[in-house]
Motif scaffolding. Structure first.
Motif, mmCIF file in Angstrom:
data_model
loop_
_atom_site.group_PDB
_atom_site.id
_atom_site.type_symbol
_atom_site.label_atom_id
_atom_site.label_comp_id
_atom_site.label_asym_id
_atom_site.label_seq_id
_atom_site.Cartn_x
_atom_site.Cartn_y
_atom_site.Cartn_z
ATOM 1 N N LEU A 271 11.215 0.291 -0.435
ATOM 2 C CA LEU A 271 11.128 0.687 0.980
ATOM 3 C C LEU A 271 9.694 1.069 1.294
ATOM 4 O O LEU A 271 8.990 1.570 0.420
ATOM 5 C CB LEU A 271 11.977 1.941 1.248
ATOM 6 C CG LEU A 271 13.483 1.927 1.123
ATOM 7 C CD1 LEU A 271 14.026 3.278 1.601
ATOM 8 C CD2 LEU A 271 14.097 0.799 1.942
ATOM 9 N N ASN A 272 9.303 0.897 2.582
ATOM 10 C CA ASN A 272 8.028 1.503 2.969
ATOM 11 C C ASN A 272 8.300 2.919 3.479
ATOM 12 O O ASN A 272 9.457 3.339 3.599
ATOM 13 C CB ASN A 272 7.253 0.617 3.967
ATOM 14 C CG ASN A 272 7.927 0.518 5.329
ATOM 15 O OD1 ASN A 272 8.631 1.449 5.749
ATOM 16 N ND2 ASN A 272 7.703 -0.596 6.018
ATOM 17 N N SER A 273 7.238 3.656 3.765
ATOM 18 C CA SER A 273 7.398 5.087 4.063
ATOM 19 C C SER A 273 8.186 5.323 5.359
ATOM 20 O O SER A 273 8.936 6.297 5.462
ATOM 21 C CB SER A 273 6.043 5.780 4.100
ATOM 22 O OG SER A 273 5.231 5.136 5.057
ATOM 23 N N THR A 274 8.040 4.413 6.330
ATOM 24 C CA THR A 274 8.798 4.575 7.589
ATOM 25 C C THR A 274 10.293 4.415 7.310
ATOM 26 O O THR A 274 11.120 5.184 7.805
ATOM 27 C CB THR A 274 8.378 3.490 8.617
ATOM 28 O OG1 THR A 274 6.959 3.408 8.623
ATOM 29 C CG2 THR A 274 8.901 3.793 10.005
ATOM 30 N N GLN A 275 10.610 3.389 6.529
ATOM 31 C CA GLN A 275 12.018 3.165 6.190
ATOM 32 C C GLN A 275 12.585 4.348 5.412
ATOM 33 O O GLN A 275 13.718 4.758 5.627
ATOM 34 C CB GLN A 275 12.154 1.875 5.358
ATOM 35 C CG GLN A 275 11.850 0.618 6.151
ATOM 36 C CD GLN A 275 11.723 -0.592 5.236
ATOM 37 O OE1 GLN A 275 11.130 -0.514 4.153
ATOM 38 N NE2 GLN A 275 12.274 -1.715 5.668
ATOM 39 N N PHE A 276 11.777 4.908 4.519
ATOM 40 C CA PHE A 276 12.237 6.064 3.736
ATOM 41 C C PHE A 276 12.493 7.250 4.663
ATOM 42 O O PHE A 276 13.515 7.943 4.541
ATOM 43 C CB PHE A 276 11.210 6.421 2.653
ATOM 44 C CG PHE A 276 11.615 7.634 1.847
ATOM 45 C CD1 PHE A 276 12.816 7.674 1.162
ATOM 46 C CD2 PHE A 276 10.779 8.750 1.782
ATOM 47 C CE1 PHE A 276 13.197 8.799 0.424
ATOM 48 C CE2 PHE A 276 11.156 9.874 1.053
ATOM 49 C CZ PHE A 276 12.361 9.896 0.378
HETATM 50 C C1 NAG Z 1 8.057 -0.908 7.318
HETATM 51 O O1 NAG Z 1 8.870 -2.088 7.334
HETATM 52 C C2 NAG Z 1 9.441 -2.348 8.611
HETATM 53 C C3 NAG Z 1 10.418 -3.512 8.426
HETATM 54 O O2 NAG Z 1 9.797 -4.596 7.799
HETATM 55 C C4 NAG Z 1 8.312 -2.645 9.591
HETATM 56 O O3 NAG Z 1 8.874 -2.883 10.881
HETATM 57 C C5 NAG Z 1 7.385 -1.442 9.656
HETATM 58 O O4 NAG Z 1 6.276 -1.746 10.474
HETATM 59 C C6 NAG Z 1 6.895 -1.079 8.275
HETATM 60 N N1 NAG Z 1 6.150 0.171 8.336
HETATM 61 C C7 NAG Z 1 5.036 0.383 7.660
HETATM 62 C C8 NAG Z 1 4.409 1.730 7.804
HETATM 63 O O5 NAG Z 1 4.550 -0.478 6.939
#
Ligand code: NAG
Ligand code: NAG
Ligand code: NAG
Ligand code: NAG
Length: 366
Positions: A271-276
């Motif tokens: 996961l990236n930090s936003t998803q987390f």
């Molecule tokens: C995290 O992933 C989501 C889905 O792919 C994407 O929309 C979002 O911009 C990403 N966020 C970061 C901080 O990379």
């Protein structure tokens, strides 16, 4: 009247002495929990995986068996395939021995049946397994005695009355040492250790659904946030499995709800930090009680990302695909990562498994 009362008190006292739990330390090695088990006299100590998902105790995967005057070879060979361990599965075959087994000075078995592997697959840096599953899982492992079960160390501790109840409790804790080893676990043989959990223990009977019923199998349902992802079905509690495994269809729902992306290097979702930040809790509902895995409990300890081939700072999820859709009779595995958040009681006498919250249930450690 007075005499009778004294006799009752004496009996109760005797009973409570036998039922006392005997604590035994367990070493968290990130992907497994290890017990140091002495075999022979004088004992040689072996590092064995604490495995509630298999029941043969055996050595020989790494360090060679040191035979002493207490070592007796039996007429049986022994083999086991598809032992769930770490991320995948392992196997071993060899010969069955009877030997003296020393877990601790107050946990000694003068005649314990053990396997000695001549070959094994899937075991790294450990010597074998301390099998804490139900006895009947050993059926079919011996040859030519294919119909004989092998009494486990818990069976024998109970039979010789070292412990007064056929039960053991397990306390695991999240690892916080970046070295990847920390003696932070405890098995309490013969009872539960109330200093290791908070609130009540919720018990649930062993499931009747096969093959989970052969293990420490239970019925449960799973909910992510408020969305049902797995309706009530059978699965197992297995300390020898590192992660939390779900039937493929449930795993797919979890993946799309979290937005996790398959990571080649670790085999985990990342996961990236936003998803987390947007993650919800995963609830394992057992006998009407929700056991909550918080977002922090759902990620691999970041201090140990590189130990599993990952990248420092990345966020990896501890939920994996079990490889078959719901309906296989074994639709989830609550592995080490689940047990690090909940105290677990394996009660063979009453054919039930118990769960309780601990001070680590909602701790932010990962
Ligand atoms: C995290 O992933 C989501 C889905 O792919 C994407 O929309 C979002 O911009 C990403 N966020 C970061 C901080 O990379
Ligand atoms: C273990 O297996 C034996 C032989 O199949 C059976 O009679 C017994 O009921 C089983 N015990 C349990 C606890 O399942
Ligand atoms: C952390 O690991 C190091 C190296 O193995 C060890 O010396 C130290 O005692 C460990 N600390 C704890 C708290 O377990
Ligand atoms: C524990 O169970 C008892 C009896 O069912 C109940 O009265 C009590 O409130 C429970 N305690 C907690 C902390 O859940």
């Amino acid at each position: 009247m007075k005499l009778a009362l004294a006799a009752v008190i004496a009996l109760l006292t005797l009973e409570s002495v036998q039922a006392q739990n005997i604590p035994y330390p367990a070493d968290n090695r990130a992907v497994t929990y290890i017990a140091s088990v002495g075999i022979g006299s004088p004992p040689t100590y072996y590092d064995l995986i604490i495995d509630t998902g298999s029941s043969n105790t055996w050595i020989g995967a790494n360090k060679a068996y040191v035979r002493t005057s207490t070592s007796q070879k039996t007429a049986d060979s022994v083999s086991e395939n598809n032992i769930r361990v770490e991320y995948g599965s392992g196997s071993f075959d060899g010969a069955e021995y009877i030997d003296k087994v020393t877990l601790a000075s107050n946990l000694v078995l003068s005649e314990q049946s053990i396997g000695v592997a001549s070959t094994s697959k899937g075991f790294n840096d450990v010597d074998g397994i301390l099998g804490l599953g139900p006895t009947n899982l050993t059926l079919g492992t011996l040859s030519p005695d294919t119909n004989s079960a092998v009494p486990t160390v818990v069976d024998n501790l109970f039979a010789q009355r070292t412990i007064g109840a056929d039960v053991f409790g397990v306390s695991f804790e999240p690892i916080t040492n970046s070295s990847g080893t920390q003696v932070n676990g405890e098995i309490s043989f013969g009872g539960t250790d109330s200093s290791k959990f908070t609130g009540n223990i919720t018990y649930t009977p062993i499931t009747t659904t096969s093959p989970a019923s052969d293990y420490w199998g239970i019925d449960a349902s799973l909910t992510y946030g408020s969305d049902a992802i797995l309706s009530t079905t059978a699965g197992i509690v297995d300390s020898g499995t590192t992660l939390l495994l779900l039937a493929t269809d449930a795993f797919n729902k979890f993946q799309s709800a979290t937005g996790g992306v398959h990571d080649e290097a670790t085999g985990l979702l990342s996961l990236n930090s936003t998803q987390f930040d947007n993650m919800k809790s995963l609830f394992v509902n057992i006998n009407g009680v929700p056991f909550e895995l918080t977002p922090n409990a759902l990620i691999w300890p970041r201090i140990l990302n590189t130990a599993i081939g990952g990248t420092a700072g990345n966020i990896y999820l501890i939920v994996r695909d079990n490889g078959a859709n719901r309906g296989s009779g074994l639709d989830f595995i609550l592995g080490q990562v689940f047990m690090e958040r909940f105290y677990t009681v394996f009660d063979n006498g009453n054919k039930q498994v118990g769960f309780a919250t601990t001070t680590f249930t909602t701790a932010t450690t990962n």
